[in-house]
Enzyme design. Structure first.
Site, PDB file in Angstrom:
ATOM      1  N   SER A 140       0.857  -1.201   0.000  1.00  0.00           N
ATOM      2  CA  SER A 140       0.000   0.000   0.000  1.00  0.00           C
ATOM      3  C   SER A 140       0.886   1.241   0.000  1.00  0.00           C
ATOM      4  CB  SER A 140      -0.867   0.017   1.265  1.00  0.00           C
ATOM      5  OG  SER A 140      -1.494   1.280   1.407  1.00  0.00           O
ATOM      6  N   TYR A 153      -1.389  -0.477  10.119  1.00  0.00           N
ATOM      7  CA  TYR A 153      -1.468  -0.845   8.698  1.00  0.00           C
ATOM      8  C   TYR A 153      -0.182  -0.429   7.965  1.00  0.00           C
ATOM      9  CZ  TYR A 153      -3.835  -1.002   4.059  1.00  0.00           C
ATOM     10  OH  TYR A 153      -4.208  -1.261   2.755  1.00  0.00           O
TER      11      TYR A 153
END
Ligand code: NAP
Length: 242
Positions: A140, A153
């Site tokens: 990501s 995350y």
């Protein structure tokens, strides 16, 4: 036969990847955790497009469940191997670190990072003996630049990038490539609570990406044409960050 395993293949980006890899001629194994209805829909969509698919539910963050699922699959497919592995399953539990609970931290790390480890160490055995393989890890933009409210995350995705680069060096000589894809904002269930109108002002492309656009990149990395790309992180974010 050479199969493609897509973790979290039932919805969102994973579903689009299943459809893409099936269209490239690979039978796909659709992994998911709990939403069987969505997984069945994906399987039907692959078959309706002329592809081949089977479901393999397991929790990627449960090492025993992973071992059992891969072993059962291999026993049922003695002549076949998983030649393409897309580590795509992921969750987010966003909150500022000061409010973050142990579970918020651990569940995100367990799914993205431990899940990658538990599956990949099993699947590379077959790739190493066939001297052929493609591993594509769904990172990501948050794992590259960090994102406030996403320390869990961002940490998981940054660690996944590190593991991608290390593993690429371990097994690159066996004609196996290991790469990461780093999307920005993609329109899926994961981002449905984001207001696209607010966020798109920051994105040079002026919109969220489509799952199919990420799937096209994954399809290329899985193809023979990408044999010389190894240990890379490829961003796909509409110009949000370069
Ligand atoms: P999504 O729509 O929420 O779908 C998540 C998928 O992962 C579902 O198939 C889900 O299965 C599966 N999954 C979740 N936890 C699992 C577990 N423990 N074991 C097995 N499967 C599990 O997410 P998405 O937006 O497509 O995201 C896919 C990947 O891209 C993730 O790794 C995400 O971090 C990454 N990503 C997404 C974006 C974005 O903007 N959407 C941006 C950058 C990176 P069930 O339905 O059965 O739970």
């Amino acid at each position: 036969m050479k199969y493609a395993l897509v973790t979290g293949g039932s919805r969102g980006i994973g579903r689009a990847i299943c459809l893409k890899l099936a269209a490239m001629g690979h039978p796909v194994i659709i992994n998911y955790q709990s939403n069987q209805e969505a997984a069945e829909e994906t399987k039907q969509a692959v078959e309706a497009a002329g592809g081949q698919a089977e479901l393999l539910p397991f929790n990627v963050s449960d090492s025993e469940a992973v071992d059992t699922a891969i072993e059962n699959w291999q026993n049922a497919h003695p002549e076949d191997y998983i030649g393409i592995l897309v580590n795509n399953a992921g969750i987010r539990k966003d909150t500022l670190m000061i409010f973050m609970q142990n579970n918020d931290w651990q569940n995100v790390i367990n799914t993205t990072l431990n899940g990658f480890f538990y599956i990949t160490r099993r699947v590379i055995k077959g790739m190493l003996s066939k001297r052929d393989g493609r591993i594509i890890n769904m990172a990501s933009l948050s794992g590259i630049k960090g994102q406030a409210g996403q320390s869990n995350y961002s940490a998981a995705k940054a660690a996944l990038i590190g593991a991608t680069k290390a593993l690429a060096q371990e097994i690159g000589s066996r004609k196996i490539t290991v790469n990461a894809v780093a999307p920005g904002f993609i329109a899926t269930d994961m981002t449905k609570d984001f207001n696209e109108a607010d966020f798109k002002k920051m994105i040079p492309a002026g919109r969220f990406g489509k799952p199919e656009e990420v799937a096209a990149l994954v399809g290329f990395l899985a193809s023979d044409d990408a044999a010389y790309i190894n240990g890379e992180v490829i961003s796909i974010n509409g110009g949000l960050y370069t």
